[in-house]
Design an enzyme around this catalytic site. Structure first.
Site, PDB file in Angstrom:
ATOM      1  CG  ASN A  11      -1.793   1.156   1.368  1.00 37.58           C
ATOM      2  OD1 ASN A  11      -1.382   2.284   1.097  1.00 37.58           O
ATOM      3  ND2 ASN A  11      -3.020   0.953   1.789  1.00 37.58           N
ATOM      4  CG  ASP A  13      -3.046   4.623   0.809  1.00 36.18           C
ATOM      5  OD1 ASP A  13      -3.144   4.473  -0.425  1.00 36.18           O
ATOM      6  OD2 ASP A  13      -3.879   4.180   1.623  1.00 36.18           O
ATOM      7  CG  HIS A  14       0.956   6.264   4.750  1.00 34.96           C
ATOM      8  ND1 HIS A  14       0.033   7.237   5.058  1.00 34.96           N
ATOM      9  CD2 HIS A  14       0.446   5.108   5.228  1.00 34.96           C
ATOM     10  CE1 HIS A  14      -0.985   6.704   5.715  1.00 34.96           C
ATOM     11  NE2 HIS A  14      -0.750   5.408   5.828  1.00 34.96           N
ATOM     12  NE  ARG A  22       7.537  21.320   3.279  1.00 32.26           N
ATOM     13  CZ  ARG A  22       8.827  21.566   3.106  1.00 32.26           C
ATOM     14  NH1 ARG A  22       9.328  21.665   1.908  1.00 32.26           N
ATOM     15  NH2 ARG A  22       9.612  21.683   4.139  1.00 32.26           N
ATOM     16  CG  HIS A  47      -8.203   4.046   1.405  1.00 37.02           C
ATOM     17  ND1 HIS A  47      -8.345   3.822   2.745  1.00 37.02           N
ATOM     18  CD2 HIS A  47      -9.424   4.423   0.959  1.00 37.02           C
ATOM     19  CE1 HIS A  47      -9.599   4.042   3.099  1.00 37.02           C
ATOM     20  NE2 HIS A  47     -10.278   4.428   2.033  1.00 37.02           N
ATOM     21  NE  ARG A  49      -8.226   7.336   4.603  1.00 40.60           N
ATOM     22  CZ  ARG A  49      -9.085   7.017   5.564  1.00 40.60           C
ATOM     23  NH1 ARG A  49     -10.220   7.667   5.699  1.00 40.60           N
ATOM     24  NH2 ARG A  49      -8.804   6.052   6.402  1.00 40.60           N
ATOM     25  NE  ARG A  53      -7.486  11.199   5.595  1.00 34.32           N
ATOM     26  CZ  ARG A  53      -7.871  10.635   6.747  1.00 34.32           C
ATOM     27  NH1 ARG A  53      -7.028   9.907   7.450  1.00 34.32           N
ATOM     28  NH2 ARG A  53      -9.095  10.811   7.197  1.00 34.32           N
ATOM     29  CG  HIS A  54      -3.517   9.044   1.537  1.00 34.24           C
ATOM     30  ND1 HIS A  54      -4.400   8.355   0.770  1.00 34.24           N
ATOM     31  CD2 HIS A  54      -3.634   8.556   2.809  1.00 34.24           C
ATOM     32  CE1 HIS A  54      -5.039   7.481   1.525  1.00 34.24           C
ATOM     33  NE2 HIS A  54      -4.613   7.587   2.785  1.00 34.24           N
ATOM     34  CD  GLU A  74      -6.960  -0.184   1.588  1.00 36.30           C
ATOM     35  OE1 GLU A  74      -7.196   0.843   2.246  1.00 36.30           O
ATOM     36  OE2 GLU A  74      -5.977  -0.890   1.777  1.00 36.30           O
ATOM     37  CB  THR A 104      -5.359   4.409   9.617  1.00 32.62           C
ATOM     38  OG1 THR A 104      -5.311   3.333   8.680  1.00 32.62           O
ATOM     39  CG2 THR A 104      -5.310   3.834  11.022  1.00 32.62           C
ATOM     40  CB  THR A 105      -9.347   1.547   7.619  1.00 33.41           C
ATOM     41  OG1 THR A 105      -8.873   2.154   6.426  1.00 33.41           O
ATOM     42  CG2 THR A 105     -10.734   1.002   7.394  1.00 33.41           C
ATOM     43  CD  GLU A 155      -7.016  -6.226   3.275  1.00 35.03           C
ATOM     44  OE1 GLU A 155      -7.174  -6.096   2.038  1.00 35.03           O
ATOM     45  OE2 GLU A 155      -6.310  -5.466   3.960  1.00 35.03           O
ATOM     46  CG  HIS A 194      -5.201  -1.778   9.559  1.00 38.70           C
ATOM     47  ND1 HIS A 194      -4.697  -1.159  10.672  1.00 38.70           N
ATOM     48  CD2 HIS A 194      -5.799  -0.814   8.838  1.00 38.70           C
ATOM     49  CE1 HIS A 194      -4.999   0.114  10.635  1.00 38.70           C
ATOM     50  NE2 HIS A 194      -5.664   0.372   9.518  1.00 38.70           N
ATOM     51  N   GLY A 195      -1.637  -2.765   9.970  1.00 42.19           N
ATOM     52  CA  GLY A 195      -0.715  -2.751  11.100  1.00 42.19           C
ATOM     53  C   GLY A 195       0.382  -3.803  11.040  1.00 42.19           C
ATOM     54  N   GLY A 216       1.277  -1.485   4.277  1.00 45.10           N
ATOM     55  CA  GLY A 216       1.599  -0.150   3.801  1.00 45.10           C
ATOM     56  C   GLY A 216       2.539   0.633   4.698  1.00 45.10           C
ATOM     57  CG  HIS A 217       2.400   3.516   8.707  1.00 49.78           C
ATOM     58  ND1 HIS A 217       3.192   3.267   9.802  1.00 49.78           N
ATOM     59  CD2 HIS A 217       2.325   4.861   8.590  1.00 49.78           C
ATOM     60  CE1 HIS A 217       3.563   4.418  10.337  1.00 49.78           C
ATOM     61  NE2 HIS A 217       3.047   5.401   9.621  1.00 49.78           N
TER      62      HIS A 217
END
Ligand code: PXP
Length: 247
Positions: A11, A13-14, A22, A47, A49, A53-54, A74, A104-105, A155, A194-195, A216-217
Site C-alpha cells: 500500500n 498511500d503514505h 508539501r 486507498h 479516500r 487526503r493522500h 481500497e 486510518t481505517t 480481507e 492493517h498494522g 503499507g505504513h
C-alpha cells in the site's frame, strides 16, 4: 523473491501523504509502485479516500496504466467512488468503512448491518469485471454475510492483533486463525491487512489459508530509513559537483 506462496500487496498511500504534506509533485506513488514491482511485490494497493487526503484520482489512473502487477483499490462503497472504480477498472476493489476524522481505517465493515447496499455495490463492481473484497473483522456473522452478498474475497482486519501485546495478542491471533478457517470453509479467498510490520509478521503467518497480505505504513516507514543514507549521499554529491558562482 519467493515467500511460501503468500502474496504481498504494498500500500503506497503514505508516499502520497508525504507529497500532499508539501503540495509538491514528489514523492510519486507511481515511482514507488514501480520500485515495489521490481522488488517482487505481487500487487499495489491504494486507498482513494473521499477526502483525498493522500491518493488522488490521477494517481489511480496512472497506476492503472503503468503497472504490470495487480492494482487493488481500497474504497468506501459510496456511489461517487464506485463510479470512479468502474471507470478506472482496478483488478480488485476492497470495500472498507470510512470515517472522515479517522487517522486510518479503524474497524472492519459492518456487512450484516448494510447487506442491501453492499450487495448492490458488490454486484456493480463484479459486473465490471472487478474482484471484490470486503475488509472485515474476523467475526463469523460478518464472514457469513460477506459470502451471502456475493463477495469472493475477504480481507481480515489484523489491526487488533498488531496493536496488542501479551495474552491479548494471543487471543486476537486465535480469533484471526478461527476467522480464516471459517472464511475458507465458506469458499472465500482470505487476505489480511492493517498494522503488519517486521515485528508481528511471524504471528500473522500462522494464520491459515492466507492468500495476500496488504502492508503499507511499516514498509513506507522502513523505506524512509533504509533509503536515508543514499538520499544524503546523493545531495552531498550534487553539492560537491557545483562549480558555478553566485546567482
Ligand atoms: N488493508 C486495508 C483494508 C487498509 O485500510 C489498510 C490501511 O490503508 C491496509 C491494509 C494497510 O495497513 P497498514 O498501512 O497499517 O499496513
Amino acid at each position: 523473491m519467493k515467500c511460501r506462496g503468500f502474496k504481498l500487496g504494498v500500500n503506497v498511500d503514505h508516499v502520497a501523504t508525504l507529497r500532499q504534506a508539501r503540495g509538491t509533485v514528489y514523492p510519486d506513488p507511481l515511482e514507488a509502485a514501480r520500485l515495489c514491482e521490481k522488488a517482487g511485490a505481487h500487487g499495489i494497493t491504494v486507498h482513494l479516500r473521499e477526502d483525498r487526503r493522500h491518493i488522488q484520482d490521477a494517481d489511480v489512473a496512472r497506476l492503472r496504466k503503468a503497472l504490470k502487477i495487480r492494482l487493488n483499490l481500497e474504497m468506501a462503497a459510496t456511489p461517487a467512488i464506485i463510479a470512479i472504480a468502474i471507470r478506472m477498472r482496478p483488478d480488485e476493489v476492497c470495500l472498507v468503512p470510512e470515517k472522515r476524522r479517522e487517522l486510518t481505517t479503524e474497524g472492519g465493515l459492518n456487512v450484516c448491518g448494510q447487506r442491501a447496499t453492499l450487495r448492490r455495490a458488490v454486484a456493480r463492481l463484479a459486473d465490471a469485471g472487478i474482484v471484490v473484497s470486503l475488509f472485515v473483522d474476523p467475526e463469523r456473522r460478518q464472514l457469513e454475510a460477506a459470502a451471502a452478498i456475493g463477495a469472493s474475497v475477504v480481507e481480515l482486519h489484523t489491526g487488533a492483533y498488531c496493536d496488542a501485546t501479551g495474552s491479548r495478542a494471543q487471543r486476537e491471533l486465535r480469533r484471526l486463525i478461527a476467522g480464516a478457517c471459517y472464511a475458507h470453509g465458506l469458499g472465500l479467498q482470505v487476505n489480511a491487512g492493517h498494522g503488519i510490520n517486521l515485528a508481528n509478521i511471524s504471528g500473522i503467518l500462522r494464520i491459515p489459508w492466507l492468500d495476500t497480505l496488504n502492508i503499507g505504513h511499516s514498509i513506507v516507514a522502513r523505506a524512509v530509513l533504509i533509503g536515508m543514507r543514499a538520499a544524503v549521499r546523493e545531495m552531498l554529491k550534487a553539492m560537491a559537483g557545483y562549480r558555478g558562482g553566485l546567482v
